[in-house]
Design an enzyme around this catalytic site. Sequence first.
Site, PDB file in Angstrom:
ATOM      1  N   GLU A  88      11.970  33.268 -36.416  1.00  0.00           N
ATOM      2  CA  GLU A  88      12.099  33.677 -37.824  1.00  0.00           C
ATOM      3  C   GLU A  88      12.362  35.172 -37.920  1.00  0.00           C
ATOM      4  OE1 GLU A  88       8.940  32.213 -40.392  1.00  0.00           O
ATOM      5  OE2 GLU A  88       9.299  33.833 -41.821  1.00  0.00           O
ATOM      6  N   LYS A 284      -0.166  30.843 -42.979  1.00  0.00           N
ATOM      7  CA  LYS A 284       1.101  30.613 -42.250  1.00  0.00           C
ATOM      8  C   LYS A 284       1.663  31.957 -41.796  1.00  0.00           C
ATOM      9  CE  LYS A 284       5.744  29.969 -41.832  1.00  0.00           C
ATOM     10  NZ  LYS A 284       6.751  31.024 -41.644  1.00  0.00           N
ATOM     11  N   ASP A 300      -1.174  27.517 -25.593  1.00  0.00           N
ATOM     12  CA  ASP A 300      -0.888  26.286 -26.341  1.00  0.00           C
ATOM     13  C   ASP A 300      -0.997  26.554 -27.846  1.00  0.00           C
ATOM     14  OD1 ASP A 300      -1.020  23.811 -27.569  1.00  0.00           O
ATOM     15  OD2 ASP A 300      -2.320  22.912 -26.057  1.00  0.00           O
ATOM     16  N   HIS A 397      13.962  40.603 -46.561  1.00  0.00           N
ATOM     17  CA  HIS A 397      14.651  39.409 -46.049  1.00  0.00           C
ATOM     18  C   HIS A 397      16.140  39.494 -46.310  1.00  0.00           C
ATOM     19  CE1 HIS A 397      11.206  36.266 -45.596  1.00  0.00           C
ATOM     20  NE2 HIS A 397      11.055  37.346 -44.861  1.00  0.00           N
TER      21      HIS A 397
END
Length: 443
Positions: A88, A284, A300, A397
């Site tokens: 991302e 997130k 992991d 962005h």
Amino acid sequence: MKNEQKTISGFSKLSKRGKIKWIVQNFYKEPDKVMSELMSYWHSNEEQQKILDNFSENTISNFPMPFGVAPNFIIDDKPYCVPMVIEESSVVAAASAAAKFWMSRGGFKTEIISTKKLGQVSFVWKGDKAKLKYHFPEIKKVLIEECFSITRNMIKRGGGIMDIDLVDFTETEPHLYQLKATFETCDSMGANFINTCLEQFSTSLLKFFNASEHFTEEERKLEIIMSILSNYTPECLVRAWVECPIAELGKFPNGLSAEDFARKFHMAIRVAEIDPYRATTHNKGIFNGIDSVVIATGNDFRAIEACGHTYASRSGTYSSLSHCSIENGQFKFWLDLPLAVGTVGGLTSLHPIAKRSLELLEHPSAEELMRIIATTGLAQNFSALRSLVTTGIQQGHMKMHLQNILAQLKATKDEEVAAIEHFANEIVSFSAVKDYILGLRTT
Ligand code: MEV
């Protein structure tokens, strides 16, 4: 295409080339093109490719992801350049920006709260509960003793089995019990070690009941349901934080004062503490930072994510993993997170780039890696909230988006400079940028 052409038996026995061939012939319109494209991602060094292939099954190619670094992290007064694997855009830039921001304000601080890991053996037993509880200390002793050949080396390294508890689930599910064991696994994540110990506990438990004269014939029949580690490790916990006097936070876009920034930032955290919809997006963002370091260091990320989200729900409502306080003119922002990671064993020593990541971090212990990962999550969260409460995230962005579109349009340096100036106050979309560049090219 007929359905039977899309299924196959014995696929795993085909060679790698055979596997690709079958796939491209049955699932793609341009088989030759796709075959050579997939093969172009094979490692040029056969040995290296073999290492990658051995991580999984039915491998046909490699799936590249960007490997970036975020420099200028000062964690507990030590400088780090943090490796990050993430697809991302803006995540690495955000981590780097937060690292630089806090570099001149005392850096990040961390504390390891605890490092215990957990495993469970679930079993069904239909005997006298009081008797089981009475004999449990003896059972525990046997379980630990009979595991010694497995734990010997870990004990030498300072770890091993810390304790075993008996958990009684019979109020909720008749006859259901559990052994809940705590482990210290030093610098390894310890999944194999813990699972091997748990399977030995099951064997020992069955043997003990079979042979024990404490129990009746009927009570000797104990049924093991399963033995497996728990990825929820609330006692493998790290805290990362930053703090400074509010006045030292500096100036923010749109003339926002340090006081107003701190107040809005604090309120943004309150929203995530109260509202699960916002908490999910908020966390997130934290995992953007966490996962990228976890992946880069060969750990992991599914285990880390599962654990983090369970921890975020520990009050009964999903909530923010990070918190903020403003007291006596002091701004403090922190994150508590369970992180069961390793720096030896598993992928950490097999994956060639994971090895390089750990080398870049100067071979950290598992505890040091917990500190680095939590800090990166906190940094990520700081940058996201800083944008959200000031300019909004789209500004940043869109800059990246514009760069990507310009690259796709093969813009020259002059066209790039002109487009950046033009789109400083215009909405960026592929068609708008294309029209603008084509306009430049025809004048
Ligand atoms: C995007 O990947 C992450 C953010 O949505 C996180 C947040 O909203 O805090 C920017």
